[in-house]
Structures are given as structure tokens and as C-alpha cells.
Design a protein around this motif. Sequence first.
Motif, PDB file in Angstrom:
ATOM      1  N   GLU A 249      -1.188  15.291  18.060  1.00 50.09           N
ATOM      2  CA  GLU A 249      -1.606  16.201  16.980  1.00 50.09           C
ATOM      3  C   GLU A 249      -1.013  15.907  15.602  1.00 50.09           C
ATOM      4  OE1 GLU A 249      -1.480  20.350  17.985  1.00 50.09           O
ATOM      5  OE2 GLU A 249      -2.928  20.098  19.618  1.00 50.09           O
ATOM      6  N   ARG A 250       0.282  15.660  15.508  1.00 46.47           N
ATOM      7  CA  ARG A 250       0.892  15.318  14.211  1.00 46.47           C
ATOM      8  C   ARG A 250       1.854  14.156  14.436  1.00 46.47           C
ATOM      9  NH1 ARG A 250       1.991  20.640  10.457  1.00 46.47           N
ATOM     10  NH2 ARG A 250       0.157  21.843  11.104  1.00 46.47           N
ATOM     11  N   VAL A 251       1.543  12.999  13.841  1.00 48.76           N
ATOM     12  CA  VAL A 251       2.371  11.812  14.056  1.00 48.76           C
ATOM     13  C   VAL A 251       2.630  11.113  12.729  1.00 48.76           C
ATOM     14  CG1 VAL A 251       1.595  11.429  16.423  1.00 48.76           C
ATOM     15  CG2 VAL A 251       0.345  10.369  14.530  1.00 48.76           C
ATOM     16  N   PHE A 252       3.748  10.384  12.686  1.00 47.89           N
ATOM     17  CA  PHE A 252       4.029   9.544  11.520  1.00 47.89           C
ATOM     18  C   PHE A 252       4.786   8.307  11.961  1.00 47.89           C
ATOM     19  CE2 PHE A 252       8.020  11.888  11.740  1.00 47.89           C
ATOM     20  CZ  PHE A 252       8.991  11.017  11.244  1.00 47.89           C
ATOM     21  N   GLU A 253       4.733   7.284  11.089  1.00 46.43           N
ATOM     22  CA  GLU A 253       5.453   6.042  11.369  1.00 46.43           C
ATOM     23  C   GLU A 253       5.837   5.368  10.055  1.00 46.43           C
ATOM     24  OE1 GLU A 253       5.116   1.923  13.987  1.00 46.43           O
ATOM     25  OE2 GLU A 253       3.287   3.043  13.540  1.00 46.43           O
ATOM     26  N   PHE A 254       7.108   4.981   9.951  1.00 44.30           N
ATOM     27  CA  PHE A 254       7.534   4.031   8.928  1.00 44.30           C
ATOM     28  C   PHE A 254       7.327   2.650   9.534  1.00 44.30           C
ATOM     29  CE2 PHE A 254      10.149   7.757   7.776  1.00 44.30           C
ATOM     30  CZ  PHE A 254       9.871   7.834   6.415  1.00 44.30           C
ATOM     31  N   SER A 255       6.477   1.843   8.934  1.00 43.76           N
ATOM     32  CA  SER A 255       6.138   0.567   9.564  1.00 43.76           C
ATOM     33  C   SER A 255       6.294  -0.587   8.581  1.00 43.76           C
ATOM     34  CB  SER A 255       4.697   0.591  10.079  1.00 43.76           C
ATOM     35  OG  SER A 255       3.783   0.739   9.006  1.00 43.76           O
ATOM     36  N   LYS A 256       6.723  -1.727   9.127  1.00 47.02           N
ATOM     37  CA  LYS A 256       6.670  -2.972   8.377  1.00 47.02           C
ATOM     38  C   LYS A 256       5.250  -3.518   8.502  1.00 47.02           C
ATOM     39  CE  LYS A 256      10.710  -3.960   6.563  1.00 47.02           C
ATOM     40  NZ  LYS A 256      10.859  -4.240   5.117  1.00 47.02           N
ATOM     41  N   ASN A 257       4.599  -3.705   7.345  1.00 46.97           N
ATOM     42  CA  ASN A 257       3.236  -4.227   7.321  1.00 46.97           C
ATOM     43  C   ASN A 257       3.237  -5.609   6.675  1.00 46.97           C
ATOM     44  OD1 ASN A 257       2.417  -1.741   8.365  1.00 46.97           O
ATOM     45  ND2 ASN A 257       2.078  -0.898   6.331  1.00 46.97           N
ATOM     46  N   PHE A 258       2.232  -6.412   7.038  1.00 48.34           N
ATOM     47  CA  PHE A 258       2.184  -7.805   6.573  1.00 48.34           C
ATOM     48  C   PHE A 258       0.768  -8.131   6.112  1.00 48.34           C
ATOM     49  CE2 PHE A 258       5.268  -7.135   9.878  1.00 48.34           C
ATOM     50  CZ  PHE A 258       6.416  -7.753   9.410  1.00 48.34           C
ATOM     51  N   ARG A 259       0.654  -8.573   4.875  1.00 46.19           N
ATOM     52  CA  ARG A 259      -0.661  -8.922   4.339  1.00 46.19           C
ATOM     53  C   ARG A 259      -0.570 -10.287   3.672  1.00 46.19           C
ATOM     54  NH1 ARG A 259      -2.674  -2.853   2.276  1.00 46.19           N
ATOM     55  NH2 ARG A 259      -2.242  -1.873   4.308  1.00 46.19           N
ATOM     56  N   ASN A 260      -1.453 -11.182   4.113  1.00 46.66           N
ATOM     57  CA  ASN A 260      -1.387 -12.582   3.702  1.00 46.66           C
ATOM     58  C   ASN A 260      -2.061 -12.751   2.348  1.00 46.66           C
ATOM     59  OD1 ASN A 260      -0.955 -15.295   3.717  1.00 46.66           O
ATOM     60  ND2 ASN A 260      -2.013 -15.699   5.635  1.00 46.66           N
ATOM     61  N   GLU A 261      -1.419 -12.189   1.348  1.00 49.33           N
ATOM     62  CA  GLU A 261      -1.992 -12.150   0.007  1.00 49.33           C
ATOM     63  C   GLU A 261      -0.935 -12.555  -1.016  1.00 49.33           C
ATOM     64  OE1 GLU A 261      -3.218  -8.088   0.084  1.00 49.33           O
ATOM     65  OE2 GLU A 261      -4.914  -8.474   1.428  1.00 49.33           O
ATOM     66  N   GLY A 262      -1.254 -12.438  -2.284  1.00 48.58           N
ATOM     67  CA  GLY A 262      -0.359 -12.907  -3.328  1.00 48.58           C
ATOM     68  C   GLY A 262       0.871 -12.042  -3.506  1.00 48.58           C
ATOM     69  N   MET A 263       1.843 -12.584  -4.238  1.00 53.91           N
ATOM     70  CA  MET A 263       3.057 -11.872  -4.592  1.00 53.91           C
ATOM     71  C   MET A 263       3.061 -11.655  -6.094  1.00 53.91           C
ATOM     72  SD  MET A 263       6.023 -13.677  -2.237  1.00 53.91           S
ATOM     73  CE  MET A 263       5.730 -15.341  -2.846  1.00 53.91           C
ATOM     74  N   ASP A 264       3.350 -10.417  -6.513  1.00 52.85           N
ATOM     75  CA  ASP A 264       3.511 -10.142  -7.931  1.00 52.85           C
ATOM     76  C   ASP A 264       4.505  -9.010  -8.097  1.00 52.85           C
ATOM     77  OD1 ASP A 264       2.136  -7.710  -7.520  1.00 52.85           O
ATOM     78  OD2 ASP A 264       0.211  -8.565  -8.098  1.00 52.85           O
ATOM     79  N   ARG A 265       4.524  -8.405  -9.267  1.00 54.73           N
ATOM     80  CA  ARG A 265       5.548  -7.417  -9.586  1.00 54.73           C
ATOM     81  C   ARG A 265       5.517  -6.210  -8.652  1.00 54.73           C
ATOM     82  NH1 ARG A 265       6.284  -3.223 -13.334  1.00 54.73           N
ATOM     83  NH2 ARG A 265       4.095  -3.289 -13.956  1.00 54.73           N
ATOM     84  N   THR A 266       4.338  -5.847  -8.150  1.00 54.99           N
ATOM     85  CA  THR A 266       4.232  -4.660  -7.313  1.00 54.99           C
ATOM     86  C   THR A 266       3.705  -4.962  -5.905  1.00 54.99           C
ATOM     87  OG1 THR A 266       2.018  -4.162  -8.166  1.00 54.99           O
ATOM     88  CG2 THR A 266       3.889  -3.156  -9.307  1.00 54.99           C
ATOM     89  N   HIS A 267       3.598  -6.238  -5.535  1.00 59.25           N
ATOM     90  CA  HIS A 267       3.075  -6.589  -4.210  1.00 59.25           C
ATOM     91  C   HIS A 267       3.998  -7.594  -3.525  1.00 59.25           C
ATOM     92  CE1 HIS A 267      -0.611  -5.081  -6.183  1.00 59.25           C
ATOM     93  NE2 HIS A 267      -0.966  -4.728  -4.973  1.00 59.25           N
ATOM     94  N   GLY A 273       5.561   0.630   4.869  1.00 63.52           N
ATOM     95  CA  GLY A 273       4.579   1.682   4.641  1.00 63.52           C
ATOM     96  C   GLY A 273       4.923   2.922   5.438  1.00 63.52           C
ATOM     97  N   LEU A 274       4.393   4.047   5.003  1.00 59.70           N
ATOM     98  CA  LEU A 274       4.456   5.284   5.775  1.00 59.70           C
ATOM     99  C   LEU A 274       3.035   5.773   5.974  1.00 59.70           C
ATOM    100  CD1 LEU A 274       5.809   7.873   6.986  1.00 59.70           C
ATOM    101  CD2 LEU A 274       5.690   8.826   4.678  1.00 59.70           C
ATOM    102  N   GLU A 275       2.684   6.094   7.210  1.00 66.34           N
ATOM    103  CA  GLU A 275       1.402   6.754   7.477  1.00 66.34           C
ATOM    104  C   GLU A 275       1.662   7.974   8.358  1.00 66.34           C
ATOM    105  OE1 GLU A 275      -2.039   4.547   8.464  1.00 66.34           O
ATOM    106  OE2 GLU A 275      -1.481   2.793   7.248  1.00 66.34           O
ATOM    107  N   PHE A 276       0.920   9.046   8.070  1.00 61.31           N
ATOM    108  CA  PHE A 276       1.017  10.237   8.908  1.00 61.31           C
ATOM    109  C   PHE A 276      -0.352  10.882   9.049  1.00 61.31           C
ATOM    110  CE2 PHE A 276       2.267  11.460   4.607  1.00 61.31           C
ATOM    111  CZ  PHE A 276       1.567  12.627   4.349  1.00 61.31           C
ATOM    112  N   TYR A 277      -0.587  11.479  10.230  1.00 62.06           N
ATOM    113  CA  TYR A 277      -1.898  12.023  10.594  1.00 62.06           C
ATOM    114  C   TYR A 277      -1.703  13.404  11.197  1.00 62.06           C
ATOM    115  CZ  TYR A 277      -3.598   7.396   9.623  1.00 62.06           C
ATOM    116  OH  TYR A 277      -3.917   6.243   8.978  1.00 62.06           O
ATOM    117  N   GLN A 278      -2.629  14.311  10.854  1.00 63.16           N
ATOM    118  CA  GLN A 278      -2.542  15.691  11.319  1.00 63.16           C
ATOM    119  C   GLN A 278      -3.893  16.140  11.844  1.00 63.16           C
ATOM    120  OE1 GLN A 278      -0.857  18.441   8.491  1.00 63.16           O
ATOM    121  NE2 GLN A 278      -1.798  20.226   9.452  1.00 63.16           N
TER     122      GLN A 278
END
Length: 499
Positions: A249-267, A273-278
Motif C-alpha cells: 500500500e505505501r512503499v518507498f526506496e532510496f535507490s542507486k540508479n544508472f543511466r548511460n547518458e552524458g555528464m554535466d553540471r546537474t547530471h 533517487g527516491l521513489e514512493f508510491y501510495q
Amino acid sequence: MQEMNDQYKARLDKLSKFKEMGVNPYPHKFNRTHTSELLREKKEELLKSEEKIAFAGRVVRYNRKGKLCFMHLKDRYGRLQIVCAKDLVGEADYEVVKMIDFGDIVGVEGSMMETHTGEYSVKADKVVMLAKAIRPLPVPKEIVDENGNKKVFNEFKDVDTRYRERYIDMALNDDVREVFLKRSRILQAIREYLLENKFIEVETPTLQPIYGGANARPFTTHHNAADMTLYLRVAPELYLKRCIVGGMERVFEFSKNFRNEGMDRTHSPEFTGLEFYQAYADYNDMMVHFENIYERAAIAATGSTKINYQGTEIDFKAPWPRIPMLDAIKQIGGYDVSAMSDDELKATLDKLGGKMDGEWSRGRGILELFELTVEKKLIQPTFIIDMPKESTPLCKSHRKNPDLIEQFEPYANGWELGNAYTELNDPVRQRELLEDQVRRGRGGEGETHPMDENFIDAVEAGLPPTGGVGFGIDRMVMLLTNQQTIRDVILFPLMKPET
């Protein structure tokens, strides 16, 4: 470089001398009784009682003249001066004192005193080498002007070296270490909020046979024993929704995510990441959670809902404004999309330098126009709501306008801070949209969702009405600690190999 090599050799020579003296420069343990913080808290009591204390830290200042030595030891909470007199510590310990270098880890036992200049200090009667640093650390040089202002020269500030040698960066620069202490407080504040609201913390796979939950390019790997291709997680969304199907019913996770994309000042290709669902909630409920979380995180980091980011004051006090995307484009961007034909929209995008891969759709054109004309102007916290249906295949249709979906993106400082939906729970419609993503990917669109049959099976088993949120922790920490690049809030950021 020669000077560095000479220092390295000199420190190795001292190790040999320690062995000759019968001194172990790397003992197993030191029974520390007080931190610098506790010593300050109990200052008056300790000065009066002359209670025996044991304190330890890294040597960040060292000045020895004859039979008297002054040094500063720094621990997690700050630094304190140590006064070592040969007649107090004895001949053997003073030989140890004479071989101390900048960067060594040292323990002292003694009592507290104030010097004739009024500096609160440890009067040592025993000195113990705890870890001889054989690699020389950069030595900051300090001067104090006539007004008492301290100036530091030769700081450890080469950006590339700081990221590669973060251990030295934190050891020498208090402000750097403070960023990561604040990061810890931010994470704790978020976790406390979610637990208070009856969310359950879970863990989902990092290695996944099918990646999903975000429009992103994955990292690919191979499991030798199973002879199968696997992907590093781009987002935990589809697994967290399985938890909702399972009745959590209500879950959350702090997760290490990986995206094979560029690197810049904010990426960064690796980020937190944090995701939560209710269950039994929608995107309106998620907006309330999101603004409350940001408000609490700001207070945890700064003591206030107001922050100063690179000279701009931003106030995260809830509630935040909610603006439909089409209204934002009209009011802030200056374009009335509802009055534009597809050709007029295309011409406007061409004029503004917009680029779209894959097939054209009006919804994707609107999303591109928003990014070009509105996004950077959203400085104070704002929710942009009700996106075109082409934005994502995982969101429920808007209950009043079938061309839109019930999605929101929060913005501040011109940055997108997260993404949230009233989650799509119609399995037939979900299959249609994911199949369309596969078709669009074959047509040349760069970032699309793959088909995940097991996820469809889960939704077919019954996903209740659900609201969900995902956002990046690193970007949040950047804002709340006034850091200019994402690498400044990641302890050990990915670096290209040194040439």
C-alpha cells in the motif's frame, strides 16, 4: 614532484625509526573519551576539575620549538589545540612528538587548560601515534592580517584532484565535509517524514532483466552463470508498483540508479533517487507529500525553508503554486499553444532551435516548447501539472481532458526536481502504450520504454488507484547546500581515467 618524493621517503624513514624505538605507529585501538564537540560543551567543568581526557584526530597544524610543541588535531566536529611539553610527556613520548607530520592521526591524553592567549587546549601528558601518514598532504598556509582575519593560501582546491582524492578533500576542507553531513541530515529528514506517514522502506533489484520506469538509456552487463543480458536499474518504479499490487500500500526506496547518458553540471550516470508510491491516492496527494518533504529537507539542511542558491533566495515553504503546462507556456513562455496549428507549432520550435528525434506528435512538440520557453524561468518552487499524453506511458489519462495525463513536474531554480503521476492501472491500456513505445523506439526515438511482460502480469492481477513520485536526491542536495555541480554532492563521482 621531487619535493613530494623527498617527503615520502622522509616519512618512510620515520616508520623505520619507530620500529627501532619499539613504537607501533598503527595500534589496534585508542580509547577516546571525548570528541572536540564534547570537550567544548564541558569546557568550564573540565577546566575546573582537571579531569583526565583522551582525544584524537588528524594533525592539521604543527609547530615545534625545542622542548615545546603546539599542534591542532581535527576530528569530525572541529579542531582543538594540543600543547606538548617535553617535561610533561616524558622523553620517550616527546621523541614521538618530534616525528609527527602534517596529516598524521594522533591520540593524546591529558587535561584541559587555557593558554596565556586564552586558547582552550589539551595539556598533554601522553602522546600516541595512531596512523602515520606516509603520503604527504597539501599543507595550507595561513596568515592573519592586522584585523584578525585569517587568509589561507595553497589550498587543496584543484577540482579534478579533489574529486579523485575526496578523502583528502574532506580531511582538509571543513566546508566540503559539511556538505556530506548535511546530505545525511537531509536523507534522515525524508526518511522520517515517510515513516511518519506509514510508508514502508523496501529494496528492489539493481540488476534487472528488463529496464524500465524512465525514458533513459541503460548500462548493459552480462551474467555469466545464467548466460543472460542484464541492465543496471534506471529507476525502481515498476518493481515498487509490484509491491503495491502485493498489498504493501505505501512503499518507498532510496535507490542507486544508472543511466548511460552524458555528464554535466546537474547530471551524473550514477545517481541517488527516491521513489514512493501510495495506494488509493492520486497526483494531488503526491504534490502535498512532495512539497512537505522539500520543506522538511530544507529545514534539516539550513534551519529554514529559505535558502540562498548562488545569490538567489528560494523559499520552499509549502504550499507551492500549481500551474497547468499549457497555462505556463502562455503566461510565462508567451505562446498560446491552443491557438496554434501543428505547422505553426513546428515553425515556432524551428525558430527557437528545438530538436526532436523520431516521429512528430503535437504533444511532444508542446513538451519541447515548454522546455525552451518556460523551464529556466521557474525559480521559486512550482508544480507544472497536466502534461500532454505523449509525455509518458505510465500515467493515467486526465479525468477532464483525454489529451492530457495526470502528471506533475516540480521546478525550482529553473531545474526539474522530480516527476509524479496518478499511476496508470488499466492493464489493457498499459499494454497498448508500452507496445507503442516499442514501435516508436524502432522508428528512431532515442529514449523509450521497453515492454515488460512481468510488469503487465502484475497490473493484470490488480493495481489499486495509486499515486507515485520519483526525484533525484543529488539535485536536491545541490540546491540545499548551495553547490554548483552534482559532483560536489557525490562523495566519489565517476571520473574519466587520468591521462
